[in-house]
Design a protein around this motif. Structure first.
Motif, PDB file in Angstrom:
ATOM      1  N   THR A  59     -53.424 -18.341  35.959  1.00 29.08           N
ATOM      2  CA  THR A  59     -53.032 -18.440  37.372  1.00 29.08           C
ATOM      3  C   THR A  59     -51.559 -18.813  37.493  1.00 29.08           C
ATOM      4  OG1 THR A  59     -55.253 -19.036  38.096  1.00 29.08           O
ATOM      5  CG2 THR A  59     -53.444 -19.657  39.532  1.00 29.08           C
TER       6      THR A  59
ATOM      7  N   ASN B 216     -48.564 -16.322  38.923  1.00 28.15           N
ATOM      8  CA  ASN B 216     -47.730 -16.766  40.046  1.00 28.15           C
ATOM      9  C   ASN B 216     -46.253 -16.810  39.666  1.00 28.15           C
ATOM     10  OD1 ASN B 216     -49.697 -17.091  42.043  1.00 28.15           O
ATOM     11  ND2 ASN B 216     -50.303 -19.084  41.248  1.00 28.15           N
TER      12      ASN B 216
ATOM     13  N   GLU C 257     -50.202 -12.877  48.013  1.00 30.04           N
ATOM     14  CA  GLU C 257     -51.402 -12.058  48.171  1.00 30.04           C
ATOM     15  C   GLU C 257     -51.661 -11.215  46.931  1.00 30.04           C
ATOM     16  OE1 GLU C 257     -53.313  -8.748  51.264  1.00 30.04           O
ATOM     17  OE2 GLU C 257     -51.382  -9.704  51.701  1.00 30.04           O
TER      18      GLU C 257
ATOM     19  N   GLN D 260     -53.108 -13.426  44.280  1.00 31.58           N
ATOM     20  CA  GLN D 260     -54.512 -13.744  44.531  1.00 31.58           C
ATOM     21  C   GLN D 260     -55.423 -12.601  44.084  1.00 31.58           C
ATOM     22  OE1 GLN D 260     -55.513 -14.438  48.630  1.00 31.58           O
ATOM     23  NE2 GLN D 260     -57.423 -15.464  48.131  1.00 31.58           N
ATOM     24  N   ARG D 261     -55.023 -11.360  44.349  1.00 29.88           N
ATOM     25  CA  ARG D 261     -55.842 -10.222  43.934  1.00 29.88           C
ATOM     26  C   ARG D 261     -55.964 -10.149  42.414  1.00 29.88           C
ATOM     27  NH1 ARG D 261     -54.442  -4.927  47.678  1.00 29.88           N
ATOM     28  NH2 ARG D 261     -54.926  -5.854  49.704  1.00 29.88           N
TER      29      ARG D 261
ATOM     30  N   ASP E  80     -55.589 -12.651  40.352  1.00 28.83           N
ATOM     31  CA  ASP E  80     -56.357 -13.819  39.919  1.00 28.83           C
ATOM     32  C   ASP E  80     -57.856 -13.571  40.069  1.00 28.83           C
ATOM     33  OD1 ASP E  80     -56.080 -16.924  39.304  1.00 28.83           O
ATOM     34  OD2 ASP E  80     -57.665 -16.689  40.801  1.00 28.83           O
ATOM     35  N   VAL E  81     -58.274 -13.015  41.189  1.00 20.75           N
ATOM     36  CA  VAL E  81     -59.695 -12.713  41.410  1.00 20.75           C
ATOM     37  C   VAL E  81     -60.186 -11.683  40.385  1.00 20.75           C
ATOM     38  CG1 VAL E  81     -61.324 -11.632  43.003  1.00 20.75           C
ATOM     39  CG2 VAL E  81     -59.713 -13.340  43.841  1.00 20.75           C
TER      40      VAL E  81
ATOM     41  N   ARG F 212     -63.893 -20.608  41.777  1.00 22.05           N
ATOM     42  CA  ARG F 212     -62.749 -21.410  42.231  1.00 22.05           C
ATOM     43  C   ARG F 212     -63.222 -22.454  43.244  1.00 22.05           C
ATOM     44  NH1 ARG F 212     -57.165 -20.711  42.997  1.00 22.05           N
ATOM     45  NH2 ARG F 212     -57.212 -18.604  42.142  1.00 22.05           N
TER      46      ARG F 212
ATOM     47  N   GLN G 166     -58.763 -25.122  40.398  1.00 22.29           N
ATOM     48  CA  GLN G 166     -57.893 -24.045  40.847  1.00 22.29           C
ATOM     49  C   GLN G 166     -57.329 -23.254  39.665  1.00 22.29           C
ATOM     50  OE1 GLN G 166     -57.181 -23.157  44.081  1.00 22.29           O
ATOM     51  NE2 GLN G 166     -58.750 -24.603  44.683  1.00 22.29           N
TER      52      GLN G 166
END
Length: 753
Positions: free
Chosen positions: A538, A542, A562, A565-566, A568-569, A597, A602
Motif C-alpha cells: 500500500t 501510494n 483513486e 485505491q483500485r 490496492d483492492v 481492510r 490499513q
C-alpha cells in the motif's frame, strides 16, 4: 428381476484437433455423455421405478456408480462405458394438480379442473390422490412412463452430447451449422459386444454414424468395422493408432531410451512430452545430430530452439552436459530410409545457424550502449500511455519504484549500497534485449537472453543474474529470482505493469486479462511473501503514484488516490486472497478475515498477513474463539442496523455505564487492546489471537445482561460506542473475526477457493 447391461463405445472422428485443446475435450466428452445417460435413466445405478420409490434394489443395481473411460488422439475422442441398460428404467412420478377445494365442489363432485387434470395425465378422476402440502390439500396424479429402448434413446442423446463439447475456437464447415473444433469425418456408436453389437444410427453435420473407425492416415487402411471395444483396440493398434494417451506417454519415454546411447538421456521436459502425446497417434523415436560447434552457444538458446521451434527433446550425458544430438518423436512408424532424420537435421542446422548469427551480431552493440543511445525510446511498451508509453519511460518509473524498495531494505539491513547500485543498473539493462535480433526471432527467450548477453559482455554477475531472473516468478508456483537484487528488479517490473495497466484502463474483467495483469499481481504477492518480507505494498503504490501522479493518474483520468485505491483492492482482494488459498492453503474464511481492510489494518504487507492467517488457523476452531466470532458477527450487525457512523471517532464515557457487565467489558477491552498491540508488534500472532479469546466471558456477560438499544439516547449511544471500539480494536485488530465460520459451514470448509 435381474436385467443385463450392455457396453457402449462412442468415437468422434475428425480432422486433427490442436494439442492444447485435446485433453479438455476428452474430459468434457466423457463427463457430458455420462451425465446424459444418467439423465436418460440408462445407467444401472439409477435402478428401476421400484428402487426409485424406496424399495431394495436388485442385486445387480447395488454396484458402484459406473464411470466412463475416455481416450483421445488428435483425430478422435473416445468414450467407453461398460454398463448401459438395454432399456430405460420405468419412471413413476407424482404430478401435482389443483387444490382440492377447486377440484371438487361442495357436494364432493369433481369439477372441470379435476377432470381436465386427470385426462391430461391419463388417469381416471377416481385415481387422483390427495396430498397435504404447506399450502393445504392438493390433488395429485401418479404418472407412469415406460422406458424406451436404449438404441432409440441414444439416437437422440448422442448428437446433443457431441455438439455440446466446447472448444476455445470452433469451425462451421457445412450447411447444417454444427460447430466443432474441426470437421467431423466419421462417428462410431456401438451398443453391445460381439453378436449383440448394434450400431446407433443418427446423422450429424453430414456424417452418418455407424460401427466403423479408421486407422492411422499413413496405414493405408480404409473403414475398419468393429464389433466391440476389444476388437476396436486390436484393429486400431494393428493399423498404427494407440488411442490411449497414457500408453503413448510411456512410448515417448521408452522410445527416447531406445534411440539414445546408454550414457545419454533426453532432457526432462513435461510440457513438451504433453504436446507430443497430444499430437501423435503412433509414437516412434528418432535420434538426430547437429554440428558440435553449435555447443558454443548457451544451453538455454539451444534447448529453446529444439523444444519451442522444432518440438525436439535435447540430449545430455549423465553429468548434464548437452550433447550434439536431439530426439524427435514421429507420428508414424519407423524412418526406415533415414530421409526423415536428414530432413530434421537440415532444418535444425538452419535454425542454429540463425541463432549463431544473431548471437554474434548482437554482441557488436552491448546492452549498456543500447540503453545509453536511447534504443528503448523507440520500443513501445503501452501505446495507451501516450508519451509515457515507451520502454524508456517504463525503465524510468521502475527505477524510481526500486529506489523506494531499496531504501526500505537498506534500513532493515537486508541490502548493501553496492547491491542497490546493481539493482538500478540491472533495471537499465533488463529490457534492452528486446532490441536484439535474438529476442526478435526467439521471443520466448526475453530476459534470459538479456542475462546471457550481460554475462558475456562483462557486466557484474549480480546484474546478469538479476536480468536473467527478472521475469520470475512466471506463475504462482514458479521459482522466485535467486537473489534479493533480482527480486527487487522483478517486483519493480511487475508493479509498474499493474499500475500502468490500470492507468491505461486495462483492468482485468471477468475472464478477460489480455495484458496478464493478474499474473503480474500474483508475482508481486509471491515476491512480497517469499523474497521481500515486510514489504508494504500500500505504501509502495501510494509513493509510486505520488511521484508519477502527473504521468499515470492524469493518463487514467483519475487522481492518484483513486488509482492507488483500485490497485490496492486488486492486490488485496484478488491476488493476495488467491495466493493465500492456493499456496498458503488457508481456509476461505480465514483468508477473508485477514485481508479485509479495517480501521486498524490499513496496511498491505503480504508476509505479515500470511503469518497472521497461519496463526489464526491454529486457534480458530476452539470453543472460545468460535463464540467470539459469533459475538463479532452480532456486533457487526448491531452497528449496521444502528447506523452509528456519526460516533465512529469517539470513545465511550465510563461515567455513563450503569451495569457491572459493561464496566467489566470496558476494562477488559482496554487492557486487551494494549496486549494485542504489544504481541503483534513482536510478531507473536498466535499468542495475540489466544489473548483475544480471553475476552469471551466479558462479551457473553455484556450481551446477556445489558440492553444495548436503551431508551435513553445518551446511554444507547455510549453502549454503541463501546461496541464500536471493541470491534475496531479487538474483533478486527489482527483479523476480521466476523468472517470466521464454524467448521461445518461452507466458508469454514473451503481451503482452496
Amino acid at each position: 428381476m435381474s436385467q443385463a447391461t450392455l457396453p457402449l463405445l462412442v468415437e468422434i472422428g475428425c480432422e486433427e484437433i490442436p494439442a492444447r485443446f485435446l485433453r479438455d475435450a476428452e474430459r468434457q466428452f466423457g463427463e457430458r455423455l455420462l451425465g446424459a445417460l444418467r439423465d436418460s435413466r440408462l445407467l444401472p445405478d439409477l435402478g428401476s421405478s421400484e428402487q426409485r420409490n424406496g424399495d431394495s434394489p436388485a442385486p445387480e443395481l447395488r454396484s458402484p456408480k459406473p464411470a466412463a473411460t475416455t481416450y483421445s488422439t488428435p483425430r478422435r475422442l473416445v468414450v467407453h462405458i461398460v454398463s448401459v441398460l438395454p432399456r430405460q428404467s420405468d419412471l413413476e412420478e407424482q404430478v401435482m394438480g389443483p387444490a382440492a377445494k377447486i377440484a371438487f365442489d361442495a357436494s364432493g363432485k369433481p369439477t372441470r379442473a379435476a377432470e381436465n387434470f386427470a385426462a391430461k395425465n391419463g388417469v381416471a378422476v377416481e385415481e387422483l390422490l390427495q396430498v397435504e402440502t404447506a399450502k393445504g390439500l392438493y390433488m395429485a396424479a401418479r404418472k407412469a412412463t415406460s422406458g424406451r429402448p436404449a438404441a432409440e434413446v441414444l439416437s437422440d442423446v448422442l448428437p446433443r452430447v457431441i455438439k455440446s463439447v466446447a472448444f476455445p475456437k470452433s469451425m462451421v464447415w457445412e450447411t447444417t451449422g454444427v460447430r466443432f473444433v474441426r470437421p467431423l469425418r466419421w462417428i462410431l456408436a456401438l451398443l453391445g459386444e460381439g453378436d449383440r453389437a448394434r450400431s446407433i444410427h443418427f446423422d450429424l453435420a453430414g456424417v452418418r454414424s455407424g460401427k466403423h473407425t479408421r486407422g492411422h492416415r499413413g496405414s493405408g487402411a480404409g473403414r475398419l468395422d468393429v464389433v466391440g471395444f476389444a476388437d476396436y483396440a486390436q484393429k486400431l493398434r494393428q493399423h498404427f493408432v494407440e488411442f490411449d494417451p497414457e500408453s503413448r506417454r510411456q512410448s515417448v519415454r521408452s522410445e527416447a531410451n531406445v534411440v539414445l546411447e546408454a550414457w545419454q538421456e533426453a532432457v526432462a521436459d513435461p510440457e513438451l512430452e504433453e504436446w507430443v502425446v497430444n499430437s501423435t497417434e503412433w509414437v516412434a523415436g528418432l535420434r538426430g545430430s547437429f554440428d558440435p560447434r553449435f555447443l558454443k552457444l548457451p544451453r538455454e538458446i539451444l534447448v529453446t530452439v529444439m523444444r519451442d521451434h522444432q518440438k525436439y527433446f535435447a540430449v545430455e550425458d549423465r553429468e548434464s552436459k548437452l550433447q550434439p544430438n536431439f530426439v524427435a518423436m514421429l507420428n508414424r512408424d519407423r524412418d526406415a530410409t533415414g530421409a526423415i532424420r536428414a530432413g530434421h537435421e537440415r532444418v535444425l542446422t538452419a535454425r542454429f545457424n540463425d541463432a549463431e548469427f544473431f548471437w554474434n551480431a548482437d554482441q557488436k552493440v552491448p546492452l549498456a550502449q543500447r540503453f545509453a543511445d536511447g534504443w528503448l525510446e523507440r520500443v513501445t511498451y503501452q501505446a495507451k500511455l501516450g508519451d509515457q508509453g515507451s520502454y524508456a519511460a517504463k525503465i524510468f518509473r521502475m527505477k524510481a519504484l526500486a529506489e523506494q524498495v531499496c531504501a526500505g531494505l537498506e534500513g532493515q539491513g537486508r541490502l548493501a549500497a553496492s547491491q542497490r547500485a546493481h539493482v538500478l543498473h540491472a533495471l537499465e539493462l533488463c529490457k534492452c534485449d528486446l532490441t536484439t535480433q535474438m529476442v526478435q526471432e526467439f521471443t520466448e527467450l526475453q530476459g534470459v537472453v538479456g542475462g546471457l548477453y550481460a554475462r558475456a559482455q562483462g557486466e557484474p554477475p549480480e546484474v546478469a543474474e538479476a536480468i536473467y531472473d527478472h521475469y520470475k516468478p512466471v506463475h504462482i508456483e514458479g521459482d522466485c529470482p535467486r537473489s534479493v537484487v533480482g527480486a527487487v528488479v522483478s517486483l519493480a517490473d511487475k508493479l509498474d505493469a499493474v499500475i500502468a495497466g490500470f492507468a491505461a484502463g486495462l483492468e482485468p474483467t471477468g475472464s478477460s486479462d489480455p495484458f496478464a495483469l493478474r499474473r503480474a499481481g500474483n508475482g508481486i504477492v509471491k515476491l512480497a511473501v517469499e523474497s521481500l518480507h515486510g514489504l508494504d505494498l500500500t505504501i509502495l503504490v501510494n509513493q509510486t503514484l505520488r511521484s508519477h501522479a502527473t504521468v499515470l493518474g492524469a493518463q487514467a483520468g483519475l487522481d492518484s488516490g483513486e488509482l492507488a485505491q483500485r490497485v490496492d483492492v486488486f492486490l488485496r482482494e484478488e491476488r493476495m486472497e488467491f495466493y493465500f488459498r492456493e499456496v498458503g492453503a488457508l481456509r476461505y474464511d480465514t483468508v477473508r478475515a485477514i485481508v479485509k481492510r479495517t480501521k486498524i489494518l490499513q496496511d498491505l504487507v503480504p508476509s505479515a498477513a500470511l503469518a497472521r492467517g497461519r496463526a489464526l488457523e491454529r486457534v480458530r476452531d476452539t470453543d472460545d474463539f468460535l463464540a467470539l466470532a459469533a459475538a463479532a458477527k452480532r456486533t457487526r450487525n448491531i452497528r449496521k442496523s444502528a447506523n452509528i457512523l456519526d460516533i465512529s471517532g469517539g470513545r465511550p464515557d465510563p461515567g455513563l455505564f450503569s451495569e457491572d457487565a459493561e464496566r467489566e467489558l470496558y476494562a477488559a477491552y482496554e487492557g486487551l487492546s494494549r496486549e494485542i498491540q504489544k504481541l503483534s508488534d513482536r510478531g507473536e500472532f498466535e499468542e495475540a489471537f489466544r489473548a483475544t479469546a480471553t475476552i469471551r466471558p466479558h462479551v457473553d456477560r455484556f450481551f446477556d445482561k445489558v440492553l444495548v438499544m436503551s431508551e435513553d439516547p445518551s446511554v444507547r449511544r455510549n453502549r454503541l460506542m463501546l461496541l464500536l471500539r471493541l470491534n475496531e480494536e479487538v474483533f478486527t485488530s489482527l483479523a476480521d473475526l466476523s468472517e470466521i465460520e464454524p467448521i461445518g459451514a461452507e466458508g469454514g470448509k473451503a481451503r482452496n477457493g
